[in-house]
Motif scaffolding. Structure first.
Motif, PDB file in Angstrom:
ATOM      1  N   ALA A  47       0.413   3.945  -2.833  1.00  0.00           N
ATOM      2  CA  ALA A  47      -0.006   5.297  -2.469  1.00  0.00           C
ATOM      3  C   ALA A  47       0.970   6.330  -3.030  1.00  0.00           C
ATOM      4  O   ALA A  47       0.549   7.423  -3.444  1.00  0.00           O
ATOM      5  CB  ALA A  47      -0.123   5.426  -0.955  1.00  0.00           C
ATOM      6  N   ALA A  48       2.246   6.003  -3.063  1.00  0.00           N
ATOM      7  CA  ALA A  48       3.232   6.910  -3.647  1.00  0.00           C
ATOM      8  C   ALA A  48       3.047   7.001  -5.162  1.00  0.00           C
ATOM      9  O   ALA A  48       3.183   8.079  -5.746  1.00  0.00           O
ATOM     10  CB  ALA A  48       4.648   6.444  -3.312  1.00  0.00           C
ATOM     11  N   ARG A  49       2.733   5.872  -5.791  1.00  0.00           N
ATOM     12  CA  ARG A  49       2.542   5.840  -7.245  1.00  0.00           C
ATOM     13  C   ARG A  49       1.250   6.531  -7.656  1.00  0.00           C
ATOM     14  O   ARG A  49       1.174   7.146  -8.725  1.00  0.00           O
ATOM     15  CB  ARG A  49       2.521   4.374  -7.722  1.00  0.00           C
ATOM     16  CG  ARG A  49       2.280   4.196  -9.194  1.00  0.00           C
ATOM     17  CD  ARG A  49       3.510   4.612  -9.999  1.00  0.00           C
ATOM     18  NE  ARG A  49       3.202   4.655 -11.402  1.00  0.00           N
ATOM     19  CZ  ARG A  49       3.051   5.790 -12.093  1.00  0.00           C
ATOM     20  NH1 ARG A  49       3.235   6.957 -11.527  1.00  0.00           N
ATOM     21  NH2 ARG A  49       2.761   5.748 -13.374  1.00  0.00           N
ATOM     22  N   TYR A  50       0.216   6.437  -6.823  1.00  0.00           N
ATOM     23  CA  TYR A  50      -1.097   7.021  -7.117  1.00  0.00           C
ATOM     24  C   TYR A  50      -1.478   7.982  -5.985  1.00  0.00           C
ATOM     25  O   TYR A  50      -2.347   7.680  -5.155  1.00  0.00           O
ATOM     26  CB  TYR A  50      -2.152   5.916  -7.265  1.00  0.00           C
ATOM     27  CG  TYR A  50      -1.768   4.874  -8.282  1.00  0.00           C
ATOM     28  CD1 TYR A  50      -1.861   5.140  -9.648  1.00  0.00           C
ATOM     29  CD2 TYR A  50      -1.284   3.630  -7.890  1.00  0.00           C
ATOM     30  CE1 TYR A  50      -1.483   4.188 -10.591  1.00  0.00           C
ATOM     31  CE2 TYR A  50      -0.911   2.671  -8.824  1.00  0.00           C
ATOM     32  CZ  TYR A  50      -1.007   2.963 -10.173  1.00  0.00           C
ATOM     33  OH  TYR A  50      -0.635   2.017 -11.096  1.00  0.00           O
ATOM     34  N   PRO A  51      -0.851   9.144  -5.916  1.00  0.00           N
ATOM     35  CA  PRO A  51      -1.050  10.055  -4.774  1.00  0.00           C
ATOM     36  C   PRO A  51      -2.473  10.593  -4.628  1.00  0.00           C
ATOM     37  O   PRO A  51      -2.859  10.998  -3.530  1.00  0.00           O
ATOM     38  CB  PRO A  51      -0.049  11.179  -5.021  1.00  0.00           C
ATOM     39  CG  PRO A  51       0.261  11.111  -6.476  1.00  0.00           C
ATOM     40  CD  PRO A  51       0.093   9.670  -6.884  1.00  0.00           C
ATOM     41  N   TYR A  56       0.817  -1.215   0.000  1.00  0.00           N
ATOM     42  CA  TYR A  56       0.000   0.000   0.000  1.00  0.00           C
ATOM     43  C   TYR A  56       0.850   1.264   0.000  1.00  0.00           C
ATOM     44  O   TYR A  56       0.469   2.266  -0.603  1.00  0.00           O
ATOM     45  CB  TYR A  56      -1.009  -0.001   1.152  1.00  0.00           C
ATOM     46  CG  TYR A  56      -0.452   0.404   2.490  1.00  0.00           C
ATOM     47  CD1 TYR A  56      -0.443   1.731   2.881  1.00  0.00           C
ATOM     48  CD2 TYR A  56       0.083  -0.549   3.350  1.00  0.00           C
ATOM     49  CE1 TYR A  56       0.086   2.107   4.111  1.00  0.00           C
ATOM     50  CE2 TYR A  56       0.609  -0.189   4.567  1.00  0.00           C
ATOM     51  CZ  TYR A  56       0.614   1.138   4.946  1.00  0.00           C
ATOM     52  OH  TYR A  56       1.135   1.511   6.150  1.00  0.00           O
ATOM     53  N   ARG A  57       2.016   1.250   0.637  1.00  0.00           N
ATOM     54  CA  ARG A  57       2.874   2.443   0.643  1.00  0.00           C
ATOM     55  C   ARG A  57       3.378   2.768  -0.765  1.00  0.00           C
ATOM     56  O   ARG A  57       3.335   3.926  -1.206  1.00  0.00           O
ATOM     57  CB  ARG A  57       4.054   2.253   1.587  1.00  0.00           C
ATOM     58  CG  ARG A  57       3.698   2.339   3.046  1.00  0.00           C
ATOM     59  CD  ARG A  57       4.961   2.224   3.926  1.00  0.00           C
ATOM     60  NE  ARG A  57       4.619   2.243   5.327  1.00  0.00           N
ATOM     61  CZ  ARG A  57       4.477   1.164   6.086  1.00  0.00           C
ATOM     62  NH1 ARG A  57       4.661  -0.037   5.574  1.00  0.00           N
ATOM     63  NH2 ARG A  57       4.158   1.281   7.353  1.00  0.00           N
ATOM     64  N   GLU A  58       3.870   1.751  -1.455  1.00  0.00           N
ATOM     65  CA  GLU A  58       4.354   1.950  -2.814  1.00  0.00           C
ATOM     66  C   GLU A  58       3.227   2.409  -3.738  1.00  0.00           C
ATOM     67  O   GLU A  58       3.413   3.290  -4.572  1.00  0.00           O
ATOM     68  CB  GLU A  58       4.973   0.654  -3.361  1.00  0.00           C
ATOM     69  CG  GLU A  58       6.262   0.247  -2.682  1.00  0.00           C
ATOM     70  CD  GLU A  58       6.062  -0.678  -1.480  1.00  0.00           C
ATOM     71  OE1 GLU A  58       4.972  -0.663  -0.861  1.00  0.00           O
ATOM     72  OE2 GLU A  58       7.002  -1.425  -1.161  1.00  0.00           O
TER      73      GLU A  58
END
Length: 105
Positions: free
Chosen positions: A81-85, A77-79
């Motif tokens: 969320a960073a990819r799809y802000p 989810y962190r990756e």
């Protein structure tokens, strides 16, 4: 299409209900463990590469999905969320003892 909803909750925390709800209010299709099971030949190698921290193309993988929840998505989810802000991140939770019983059953 890019992800608009990302699930950070573990499996067995109401993610199937969340999948149904998201799809019924227009955030479908929603990637869930059930999709992985339906596409073992392609999805398992993708997630294994991601787990090994090898380069993966989330955009291509999720090209037909508006939401992604449950395992293995929740591990990344962190990756994601960073990819799809602009995406909303939803954390589903459950009483730990009830969760443990559910998982072990």
């Amino acid at each position: 299409m890019s992800l608009q909803v990302i699930g950070a909750g573990a499996a067995r925390t109401g993610t199937m209900s969340l999948k149904s709800a998201l799809e019924s209010v227009g955030f479908g299709p929603c990637y869930h463990m059930h999709e992985l099971i339906e596409h073992l030949d392609t999805d398992v190698p993708f997630w294994l590469r991601a787990g090994d921290r090898k380069k993966v193309n989330f955009d291509a993988f999720f090209q037909t999905y508006r939401a992604a929840i449950d395992f293995p998505v929740s591990i990344f989810y962190r990756e994601l969320a960073a990819r799809y802000p602009a995406a909303k991140v939803i954390l589903t939770v459950r009483d730990p003892e009830k969760w443990f019983r559910s998982v072990t059953n």
